[in-house]
Design an enzyme around this catalytic site. Structure first.
Site: not given
Length: 470
Positions: A73, A76, A131
Site C-alpha cells: 500500500s 498509494k 488505506s
C-alpha cells in the site's frame, strides 16, 4: 631560435595553468581521503531500506536500495501525489461499479457503494489513513478514466522524478507480478509528495471524519495506521510527520516515513520487514541519521571557495568589480564533528541563471550535496551609495523558477555602517594577481622580442662585413 620559441611557449602554458589555479582552486575530483570513515549504521530486519535527506538528496543509509520489491500500500503515495497534481480538493469523485468490485472483503476499504460521491479531500484522507483500496481505483478513474491509463501516468511521472527501476500496474498496491518498486525510487516519490502542505497535513493526522453523502448515512472515522505518529503509541517517535504503511504476504511489512528534527528532514523507506518490527527498523534508522549527521552552510564553513581578491575578476580600466561567490543558502549534510575541508569536492562548470558552476561534496564515496557558484558584478565604492544598496539588495535564486527578493534589514545595516564613517572612503586601485601575471608575461615577451630583433640585425651586419672582406 627554436629553443627560444619553445621556452616562450612553455612559459605561456605555465602561466595559463597558474592563472586558472588563481581563478578557482579546485577543478578536479579529489580522491577519497584515507581517514574518511562513515558512521557505523544499525542492523535492521527489513530486506531493503534507505535513509535520505530530501533537500540535498544525500543518502545517509542504504540496504539493497535498488533491489526490486513488492510495495503493497505504499503505492498509494504515488496515487496521492498525482491526485494533488491533477485535482482540486473540492472536486467530486464518483465511485464506479468497477471501483467497488475491484477489491475483496479482505482488502482495506471504507465500505463505499456504487455511485457514492465524495470530495477529493475526503478521498485523500481515506486513501492515506484507512488505506482504502476502492478509493485508490476511484481516484485513478477520476483522473485518467481507467486504471490502465492511470498506471501509465504513474510510471511516466515516476520516471520524471528519476525513479526508473519500478513499474506500477495499479493505484493501490494490490499484488501483481509486474507491480514493483525500489526503496530508492519510493524515497524520490516521497520527496516530491512532501512538497505539498496538504499532503503533510494528511499524513500527520491521527483521525479524520468523512461526512455523510448521497450513499453514506452516517459519518465515518478514518484512523491513521502509522503508529509512530501517535503520542500514546509505544512506537511514537518525536519528529515523525507521517507516512504510509503497507502489507501483503508477498511484500511483507512496508513503511515510508517522513520526519523533521534538529532542523533536518529525513525520509526513511523500509521494505519487507516483519510486523511491527518495521517501526523499530525505522526508529533505528532515524536515530542513526539524527545522531550522526548535521547540516552545514557551505559559504559559512568552507573558506576554500570564499570570495576574495584572488577570485575577483577586476579590470584596471573599470570601476566595477566582477566576482564569484558561493550561494549563501546552500547547505550540505555532513557527519558530525567533520569539517567541510575534510570532504572531497568536484566542480562542474555549467551555466544556470546567475550560477556558472556547481561544487559537489562527497565523503567516503557518498554524495552529501552541492552548492552553486554565483557570478555577480558589484558597483565601485566611489559610486553613489544608494545605487550600491539597490544593486547589493538584488539576489536571484534559481530553483526551477526565479525569485527576486530584497532584504531590508541588510540594507539598513549597510546604510548605518556607512553613515558612521565621517571621512570619505579612499579610492584604492586593486589589481588581481592574474592581471599582474599577464603583465609580467607580456613584458617578458616584449623584451625577448627586442633582443631577438636586435640579434638578427647584428647577424645581418656581420654577414655583410664578411661578404665585403671576401
Amino acid at each position: 631560435m627554436k629553443k627560444i620559441y619553445s621556452f616562450i611557449i612553455s612559459i605561456m602554458l605555465f602561466m595559463t595553468v597558474l592563472g586558472q589555479s588563481f581563478y578557482i582552486n579546485c577543478n578536479t575530483v579529489l580522491a577519497d581521503k584515507p581517514s574518511a570513515q562513515w558512521p557505523t549504521p544499525p542492523d535492521i530486519v527489513g530486506e531493503s531500506a534507505i535513509l535520505m535527506e530530501p533537500g540535498t538528496g544525500a543518502i545517509l543509509y542504504e540496504k539493497n536500495c535498488h533491489k526490486k520489491m513488492y510495495p503493497a500500500s505504499i503505492t498509494k503515495i504515488m496515487t496521492a501525489l498525482l491526485t494533488l497534481e491533477n485535482c482540486k480538493m473540492t472536486d467530486t469523485v464518483v465511485y464506479s461499479e468497477n471501483a467497488i468490485h475491484s477489491i475483496t472483503t479482505e482488502d482495506s476499504n471504507i465500505n463505499c457503494q456504487i455511485g457514492e460521491k465524495m470530495t477529493v479531500r475526503d478521498c485523500l484522507y481515506a486513501l492515506m489513513l484507512s488505506s482504502a483500496n476502492e478509493t485508490a481505483v476511484a481516484l485513478a478513474e477520476h483522473i485518467s478514466g481507467s486504471v490502465d491509463k492511470f498506471a501509465d501516468l504513474m510510471n511516466s511521472r515516476a520516471a520524471q522524478l528519476g525513479a526508473k527501476d519500478l513499474h506500477f500496474s495499479n493505484p493501490n498496491g494490490l499484488y501483481a507480478d509486474d507491480h514493483y518498486v525500489t526503496a530508492y525510487d519510493m524515497a524520490l516519490i516521497m520527496k516530491q509528495a512532501i512538497q505539498y502542505p496538504a499532503f503533510l497535513d494528511i499524513i500527520h493526522s491521527t483521525v479524520y471524519t468523512i461526512l455523510k453523502n448521497n450513499k453514506r448515512k452516517s459519518e465515518f472515522l478514518s484512523y491513521q495506521r502509522h503508529k509512530m505518529v501517535f503520542t500514546t503509541s509505544e512506537y511514537y517517535y518525536d519528529g515523525v510527520i507521517g507516512g504510509k504503511t503497507g502489507y501483503l504476504d508477498e511484500a511483507g511489512k512496508t513503511l515510508v516515513t517522513c520526519a523533521k528534527k534538529n532542523n533536518m528532514t529525513l525520509i526513511c523507506v523500509v521494505l519487507k520487514s516483519n510486523g511491527d518490527v518495521v517501526f523499530r527498523d525505522t526508529a533505528a534508522l532515524l536515530d542513526y541519521g539524527y545522531d550522526n549527521f548535521t547540516f552545514k552552510n557551505v559559504s559559512e564553513n568552507d573558506d576554500r571557495f570564499s570570495t576574495s581578491d584572488i577570485y575577483g575578476l577586476i579590470s584596471p580600466f573599470s570601476e566595477s568589480k566582477h566576482s564569484i561567490s558561493i550561494d549563501k543558502e546552500s547547505s550540505v549534510v555532513v557527519p558530525k564533528k567533520t569539517d567541510l575541508s575534510a570532504l572531497d569536492t568536484r566542480v562542474d562548470f555549467k551555466t544556470s541563471g546567475n550560477s556558472f558552476a556547481t561544487i559537489t561534496y562527497s565523503y567516503a564515496g557518498k554524495n552529501l550535496g552541492s552548492a552553486k557558484i554565483k557570478y555577480s558584478a558589484n558597483v565601485s565604492d566611489t559610486e553613489d551609495t544608494s545605487a550600491q544598496s539597490e544593486t547589493a539588495l538584488t539576489e536571484t535564486k534559481v530553483s526551477g523558477t526565479q525569485k527576486i527578493s530584497e532584504t531590508s534589514a541588510s540594507s539598513k545595516k549597510e546604510t548605518n555602517t556607512q553613515n558612521k564613517n565621517t571621512t570619505p572612503p579612499k579610492k584604492t586601485a586593486k589589481i588581481s594577481p592574474i592581471f599582474f601575471v599577464i603583465i609580467v608575461v607580456l613584458v617578458f615577451i616584449l623584451i625577448l622580442s627586442i633582443i631577438i630583433i636586435h640579434k638578427r640585425k647584428m647577424d645581418k651586419i656581420r654577414s655583410m662585413k664578411r661578404n665585403r672582406m671576401r
